[in-house]
Scaffold this motif. Structure first.
Motif, PDB file in Angstrom:
ATOM      1  N   TRP A 211      13.513  -4.416 -10.701  1.00 26.07           N
ATOM      2  CA  TRP A 211      12.179  -4.084 -11.229  1.00 26.07           C
ATOM      3  C   TRP A 211      11.123  -4.261 -10.141  1.00 26.07           C
ATOM      4  O   TRP A 211      10.265  -3.391  -9.944  1.00 26.07           O
ATOM      5  CB  TRP A 211      11.872  -4.974 -12.426  1.00 26.07           C
ATOM      6  CG  TRP A 211      10.531  -4.755 -13.048  1.00 26.07           C
ATOM      7  CD1 TRP A 211      10.176  -3.791 -13.948  1.00 26.07           C
ATOM      8  CD2 TRP A 211       9.334  -5.522 -12.815  1.00 26.07           C
ATOM      9  NE1 TRP A 211       8.845  -3.904 -14.288  1.00 26.07           N
ATOM     10  CE2 TRP A 211       8.307  -4.963 -13.611  1.00 26.07           C
ATOM     11  CE3 TRP A 211       9.053  -6.632 -12.016  1.00 26.07           C
ATOM     12  CZ2 TRP A 211       7.008  -5.479 -13.615  1.00 26.07           C
ATOM     13  CZ3 TRP A 211       7.761  -7.142 -12.025  1.00 26.07           C
ATOM     14  CH2 TRP A 211       6.752  -6.566 -12.821  1.00 26.07           C
ATOM     15  N   CYS A 212      11.182  -5.389  -9.421  1.00 28.52           N
ATOM     16  CA  CYS A 212      10.234  -5.620  -8.322  1.00 28.52           C
ATOM     17  C   CYS A 212      10.367  -4.528  -7.265  1.00 28.52           C
ATOM     18  O   CYS A 212       9.364  -3.995  -6.776  1.00 28.52           O
ATOM     19  CB  CYS A 212      10.487  -6.982  -7.676  1.00 28.52           C
ATOM     20  SG  CYS A 212      10.098  -8.414  -8.695  1.00 28.52           S
ATOM     21  N   ALA A 213      11.606  -4.201  -6.913  1.00 29.04           N
ATOM     22  CA  ALA A 213      11.831  -3.213  -5.862  1.00 29.04           C
ATOM     23  C   ALA A 213      11.274  -1.849  -6.248  1.00 29.04           C
ATOM     24  O   ALA A 213      10.707  -1.137  -5.399  1.00 29.04           O
ATOM     25  CB  ALA A 213      13.325  -3.112  -5.562  1.00 29.04           C
ATOM     26  N   GLY A 214      11.412  -1.471  -7.509  1.00 30.82           N
ATOM     27  CA  GLY A 214      10.869  -0.197  -7.938  1.00 30.82           C
ATOM     28  C   GLY A 214       9.363  -0.118  -7.744  1.00 30.82           C
ATOM     29  O   GLY A 214       8.837   0.900  -7.262  1.00 30.82           O
ATOM     30  N   HIS A 215       8.667  -1.184  -8.108  1.00 29.39           N
ATOM     31  CA  HIS A 215       7.215  -1.206  -7.908  1.00 29.39           C
ATOM     32  C   HIS A 215       6.857  -1.226  -6.425  1.00 29.39           C
ATOM     33  O   HIS A 215       5.874  -0.591  -6.005  1.00 29.39           O
ATOM     34  CB  HIS A 215       6.611  -2.416  -8.621  1.00 29.39           C
ATOM     35  CG  HIS A 215       6.470  -2.239 -10.097  1.00 29.39           C
ATOM     36  ND1 HIS A 215       5.509  -1.432 -10.663  1.00 29.39           N
ATOM     37  CD2 HIS A 215       7.175  -2.762 -11.134  1.00 29.39           C
ATOM     38  CE1 HIS A 215       5.617  -1.459 -11.975  1.00 29.39           C
ATOM     39  NE2 HIS A 215       6.627  -2.264 -12.295  1.00 29.39           N
ATOM     40  N   ILE A 216       7.628  -1.947  -5.631  1.00 27.57           N
ATOM     41  CA  ILE A 216       7.323  -2.025  -4.201  1.00 27.57           C
ATOM     42  C   ILE A 216       7.576  -0.685  -3.520  1.00 27.57           C
ATOM     43  O   ILE A 216       6.799  -0.258  -2.654  1.00 27.57           O
ATOM     44  CB  ILE A 216       8.134  -3.160  -3.547  1.00 27.57           C
ATOM     45  CG1 ILE A 216       7.641  -4.512  -4.070  1.00 27.57           C
ATOM     46  CG2 ILE A 216       8.015  -3.104  -2.024  1.00 27.57           C
ATOM     47  CD1 ILE A 216       8.509  -5.690  -3.667  1.00 27.57           C
ATOM     48  N   ARG A 217       8.631   0.016  -3.902  1.00 21.84           N
ATOM     49  CA  ARG A 217       8.877   1.343  -3.332  1.00 21.84           C
ATOM     50  C   ARG A 217       7.712   2.287  -3.628  1.00 21.84           C
ATOM     51  O   ARG A 217       7.264   3.040  -2.756  1.00 21.84           O
ATOM     52  CB  ARG A 217      10.174   1.941  -3.900  1.00 21.84           C
ATOM     53  CG  ARG A 217      11.440   1.266  -3.409  1.00 21.84           C
ATOM     54  CD  ARG A 217      12.668   2.077  -3.817  1.00 21.84           C
ATOM     55  NE  ARG A 217      13.870   1.255  -3.774  1.00 21.84           N
ATOM     56  CZ  ARG A 217      14.432   0.672  -4.824  1.00 21.84           C
ATOM     57  NH1 ARG A 217      13.901   0.848  -6.039  1.00 21.84           N
ATOM     58  NH2 ARG A 217      15.515  -0.061  -4.674  1.00 21.84           N
ATOM     59  N   ALA A 218       7.233   2.278  -4.864  1.00 24.15           N
ATOM     60  CA  ALA A 218       6.093   3.123  -5.217  1.00 24.15           C
ATOM     61  C   ALA A 218       4.843   2.717  -4.434  1.00 24.15           C
ATOM     62  O   ALA A 218       4.056   3.566  -4.014  1.00 24.15           O
ATOM     63  CB  ALA A 218       5.828   3.034  -6.724  1.00 24.15           C
ATOM     64  N   PHE A 219       4.681   1.423  -4.219  1.00 29.27           N
ATOM     65  CA  PHE A 219       3.553   0.913  -3.451  1.00 29.27           C
ATOM     66  C   PHE A 219       3.632   1.386  -1.998  1.00 29.27           C
ATOM     67  O   PHE A 219       2.641   1.838  -1.420  1.00 29.27           O
ATOM     68  CB  PHE A 219       3.550  -0.609  -3.522  1.00 29.27           C
ATOM     69  CG  PHE A 219       2.391  -1.295  -2.859  1.00 29.27           C
ATOM     70  CD1 PHE A 219       1.105  -1.174  -3.354  1.00 29.27           C
ATOM     71  CD2 PHE A 219       2.593  -2.095  -1.736  1.00 29.27           C
ATOM     72  CE1 PHE A 219       0.031  -1.820  -2.757  1.00 29.27           C
ATOM     73  CE2 PHE A 219       1.535  -2.751  -1.127  1.00 29.27           C
ATOM     74  CZ  PHE A 219       0.253  -2.621  -1.635  1.00 29.27           C
ATOM     75  N   ILE A 220       4.825   1.291  -1.397  1.00 37.77           N
ATOM     76  CA  ILE A 220       5.002   1.754  -0.015  1.00 37.77           C
ATOM     77  C   ILE A 220       4.679   3.239   0.087  1.00 37.77           C
ATOM     78  O   ILE A 220       4.010   3.683   1.029  1.00 37.77           O
ATOM     79  CB  ILE A 220       6.438   1.468   0.465  1.00 37.77           C
ATOM     80  CG1 ILE A 220       6.699  -0.040   0.538  1.00 37.77           C
ATOM     81  CG2 ILE A 220       6.682   2.099   1.832  1.00 37.77           C
ATOM     82  CD1 ILE A 220       8.149  -0.402   0.795  1.00 37.77           C
ATOM     83  N   ALA A 221       5.146   4.023  -0.877  1.00 37.15           N
ATOM     84  CA  ALA A 221       4.885   5.463  -0.840  1.00 37.15           C
ATOM     85  C   ALA A 221       3.388   5.746  -0.892  1.00 37.15           C
ATOM     86  O   ALA A 221       2.936   6.751  -0.329  1.00 37.15           O
ATOM     87  CB  ALA A 221       5.603   6.142  -2.003  1.00 37.15           C
ATOM     88  N   ARG A 222       2.652   4.871  -1.540  1.00 38.64           N
ATOM     89  CA  ARG A 222       1.197   5.072  -1.655  1.00 38.64           C
ATOM     90  C   ARG A 222       0.438   4.636  -0.407  1.00 38.64           C
ATOM     91  O   ARG A 222      -0.478   5.310   0.051  1.00 38.64           O
ATOM     92  CB  ARG A 222       0.667   4.318  -2.875  1.00 38.64           C
ATOM     93  CG  ARG A 222      -0.841   4.413  -3.075  1.00 38.64           C
ATOM     94  CD  ARG A 222      -1.248   4.009  -4.462  1.00 38.64           C
ATOM     95  NE  ARG A 222      -0.974   2.626  -4.765  1.00 38.64           N
ATOM     96  CZ  ARG A 222      -1.836   1.624  -4.506  1.00 38.64           C
ATOM     97  NH1 ARG A 222      -3.012   1.886  -3.935  1.00 38.64           N
ATOM     98  NH2 ARG A 222      -1.541   0.388  -4.843  1.00 38.64           N
TER      99      ARG A 222
END
Length: 227
Positions: A211-222
Motif C-alpha cells: 500500500w505504501c509503495a503504491g502511493h510512493i510510486r504515484a508520488f514519484i511519477a508526480r
C-alpha cells in the motif's frame, strides 16, 4: 544523433530511507523490496550498531518513518525532490498550539528507565508498535539523544516553509501517533497530501508495504516525471 531534439532522460531519484526511534535500517526491508526499481540509500541512527549517513549525489526523494520524518524536516537532502512521511510528525509532544501531542512526561519516564534497563524500554515500545522480533545490543547514548529529540524537537515551522511536495501516509489505528495528532500536525497542508490506511498501525512500511509503495510510486511519477 546529429540534429536530434530528443531530451536526455531524467535522472532517477535516489530513495533515501530514514527510520524511526528504537528501530534500524532493516525496518525498511519490505518497502525497499516493493520499490526495488529505484536507486536506494538508507540512514541508520546507530541504535544497535554503527551509524550510517549516506552520501547522496543527484536528486533524491526522502522517506521518513516516525521520528525519521521529523529528522528529515530538520534537514532535507540537498537535491530533494519530495518528502514522504510515514507514521510521521513535525512535533511529537504536546505544547502550546499542539495539544494533541504526547505528554512530555511520558518521554521523561522512558528516559529514566532507558538508563536502568534499555532492553526493557525498547521491547515495550517496539511491542506497542507491533514488532516482536529480537533486536541487537542497545546503544544508550544514541537512543537517549533521539528520545530527547522526540521530546523537544519542533519542526512545525519547517513544515510550514516546506518547498518540496509532501506525501503523508498514516495509520488509522496507530497507537504511537494517533489520528488526532496526525490531523493536527498536518492541518495546514492540502487535503491531498494526507492518505489514511484504514486499520493501519505504526509500522506501515512493514505491515502495509505494498500500500505504501503504491502511493510512493504515484508520488514519484508526480514529482519526478519520466524518472
Amino acid at each position: 544523433m546529429r540534429g536530434s531534439s530528443m531530451a536526455a532522460p531524467a535522472a532517477r531519484p535516489t530513495l533515501l530511507f530514514v527510520h524511526g526511534w528504537a528501530f534500524d535500517a532493516s525496518v525498511w526491508a519490505p518497502l525497499r523490496a516493493e520499490l526495488r526499481n529505484w536507486p536506494q540509500a538508507v540512514f541508520d541512527a546507530g541504535y544497535f550498531g554503527p551509524a550510517q549517513e549516506p552520501d547522496l549525489a543527484g536528486p533524491a526523494i526522502a522517506i521518513g518513518h516516525s521520528l525519521g520524518a521529523l529528522r528529515l524536516l530538520r534537514r532535507l537532502p540537498q537535491d530533494c525532490a519530495g518528502l514522504v512521511s510515514i507514521n510521521g510528525f513535525p512535533r511529537f509532544t504536546a505544547g502550546p498550539g499542539f495539544e494533541d501531542g504526547v505528554p512530555a512526561r511520558m518521554l521523561d519516564r522512558m528516559g529514566k528507565r532507558l538508563s536502568a534497563d534499555p532492553a526493557a524500554v525498547l521491547r515495550d515500545f517496539r511491542l506497542r508498535c507491533g514488532a516482536a522480533e529480537p533486536f541487537g545490543e542497545p546503544r544508550i547514548e544514541a537512543l537517549g539523544r533521539d528520545l530527547r529529540a522526540l521530546r523537544d524537537d519542533d519542526q512545525r515551522a519547517a513544515l510550514a516553509a516546506l518547498r518540496v511536495p509532501l506525501l503523508v501516509l498514516a495509520g488509522g489505528e496507530d497507537p504511537i501517533v494517533p489520528a488526532p495528532m496526525t490531523r493536527a500536525a498536518f492541518a495546514d497542508r492540502p487535503a491531498g497530501d494526507l492518505h489514511w490506511r484504514e486499520g493501519g498501525g505504526h509500522l506501515l512500511p512493514v505491515s502495509d508495504a505494498p500500500w505504501c509503495a503504491g502511493h510512493i510510486r504515484a508520488f514519484i511519477a508526480r514529482v519526478a516525471p519520466g524518472a
